[in-house]
Design a protein around this motif. Sequence first.
Motif, PDB file in Angstrom:
ATOM      1  N   HIS A 290      -8.721  64.802  75.904  1.00 43.34           N
ATOM      2  CA  HIS A 290     -10.474  65.105  75.512  1.00 43.34           C
ATOM      3  C   HIS A 290     -10.825  64.634  74.239  1.00 43.34           C
ATOM      4  O   HIS A 290      -9.829  64.222  73.345  1.00 43.34           O
ATOM      5  N   SER A 291     -12.169  64.448  74.276  1.00 43.22           N
ATOM      6  CA  SER A 291     -12.657  63.934  73.007  1.00 43.22           C
ATOM      7  C   SER A 291     -13.852  64.510  72.686  1.00 43.22           C
ATOM      8  O   SER A 291     -14.963  64.725  73.454  1.00 43.22           O
ATOM      9  N   LEU A 294     -16.845  61.699  72.021  1.00 45.26           N
ATOM     10  CA  LEU A 294     -17.351  61.090  73.704  1.00 45.26           C
ATOM     11  C   LEU A 294     -17.712  62.192  74.693  1.00 45.26           C
ATOM     12  O   LEU A 294     -18.187  61.633  75.471  1.00 45.26           O
ATOM     13  N   LYS A 295     -17.035  63.558  74.665  1.00 42.92           N
ATOM     14  CA  LYS A 295     -17.213  64.280  75.593  1.00 42.92           C
ATOM     15  C   LYS A 295     -16.874  63.912  77.016  1.00 42.92           C
ATOM     16  O   LYS A 295     -15.976  63.192  77.265  1.00 42.92           O
ATOM     17  N   TRP A 297     -18.116  61.526  78.532  1.00 44.26           N
ATOM     18  CA  TRP A 297     -18.090  59.788  78.620  1.00 44.26           C
ATOM     19  C   TRP A 297     -16.650  59.429  78.473  1.00 44.26           C
ATOM     20  O   TRP A 297     -16.311  58.461  78.854  1.00 44.26           O
ATOM     21  N   TYR A 298     -15.807  60.232  77.778  1.00 46.09           N
ATOM     22  CA  TYR A 298     -14.466  59.907  77.561  1.00 46.09           C
ATOM     23  C   TYR A 298     -13.812  59.357  78.898  1.00 46.09           C
ATOM     24  O   TYR A 298     -13.243  58.436  78.838  1.00 46.09           O
ATOM     25  N   LEU A 302     -12.386  55.537  79.513  1.00 46.41           N
ATOM     26  CA  LEU A 302     -10.807  55.397  79.826  1.00 46.41           C
ATOM     27  C   LEU A 302     -10.620  54.783  81.318  1.00 46.41           C
ATOM     28  O   LEU A 302      -9.970  53.710  81.482  1.00 46.41           O
ATOM     29  N   GLU A 355      -8.720  59.138  69.796  1.00 43.36           N
ATOM     30  CA  GLU A 355      -9.130  58.333  71.021  1.00 43.36           C
ATOM     31  C   GLU A 355      -8.594  56.895  71.123  1.00 43.36           C
ATOM     32  O   GLU A 355      -8.260  56.475  72.097  1.00 43.36           O
ATOM     33  N   MET A 359      -6.739  55.045  74.387  1.00 49.87           N
ATOM     34  CA  MET A 359      -7.522  53.862  74.812  1.00 49.87           C
ATOM     35  C   MET A 359      -6.652  52.754  74.987  1.00 49.87           C
ATOM     36  O   MET A 359      -6.437  51.978  76.221  1.00 49.87           O
TER      37      MET A 359
END
Length: 416
Positions: A290-291, A294-295, A297-298, A302, A355, A359
């Motif tokens: 989780h981010s 970026l919520k 959108w993460y 990815l 993140e 990524m």
Amino acid sequence: MGTETADTESTHLLPASGGRPPKVPADRFHFAYTIFFTLGLGFLLPWNAFITAVDYFTYLYPEASVDRVFAVVYMLVALFCLLLIILYSHKSDAYFRINLGLSLFVVALLVVPVMDAVYIKGRVGLYDGFDVTTAAVALSGLADALVQGGIIGSAGEMPERYMQAVVAGTAASGVLISFLRIVTKAAYSQDATGLRKSAILYFAVSIVIMAICIVFYNVAHRLPVIKYYKDLKVQAVNEEKELNGPLTGSLWRSSLLNTVGKVKWYGFGIILIYIVTLSIFPGYITEDVHSELLKDWYAVLLITGYNVFDLVGKSLTAFYLLENAKIAIWGCVARLLFFPLFYGCLHGPTFFRTEIPVMILTCLLGLTNGYLTSVLMIMAPKVVPLQHAETAGIVIVLFLIIGLAAGSVVAWFWVI
């Protein structure tokens, strides 16, 4: 590889005692390559459409485990049908199987938008609609076995660049769907109306591309370069028939077992690749990391990163093909290191849980998945005589489906 290498490559495909026409026809404007690339893109689009629209299906059927049901149904149907195709491929025509499969894909893809327009209409909890959708997924699994087995088998009878085209096309399918996912997420609200519009777009694009695939495939057999390699196969089949008699009964079973034996280590590598990949992608990426920045959108970013680098990996073999099978298979074994590395992204040092490392690892997962898959898929049909290359290609697809199914199961357990 450009068309200028086709003449050299074809020498690996000739039967031992066969003659050879004076010159291999040129792949004018790389049209044959484009056709194989488009077919590779096409046969994975239906699955991508169903699984990418999972938000829409989850909204309509909140009490159903949509993604898991879809995965189990699709994989089991495809696996069972591929087994039948392998056993009876010598009695059926690839041209018929592929056209039938492409037509079934269109029917399956039409189910969701038509049912949405005339029956579901965005209403929640109509579970008979879920049953019909699951049947459409099963039909797609059948179509996948017919088309993927046939296309991979046909590409296996030709020079390496055409198998590379098919494999790169499968990666392009994921990139296309990821692009559509980003567009729809940015353009449409994430409510019932937005989810409905997004799902219909996925299926509409897939239907259009499937229609293009049907046209392309039925043009392909008229191209001189493809006819040339089909003629080589016919010559090889006829020579074997003169030498050993018709390939039926015990002789066919012996030939099939011999083919499986020759490609088994390539198949082992393919299974390992997809156990590792499917254990992590997309479940781990969508559910476990989780981010705050970026919520939601993460996961989208990815998945897009994975798909882009998968395409890069599958395209690299057009420029450099690793021809050492042992190194490629050990590379598949080395990918098991992704398990502790991704585990560290959940439970390791603080920086490892941010993140950027996730990524980078996701992109490496896609890159290695793409390159090693392409290498093994290209090499496997070349270790058998030309007349058995189609069977070898279908067997490799069977190993691929087994790997996908096994990876989907492992994904439920490894991070617990």
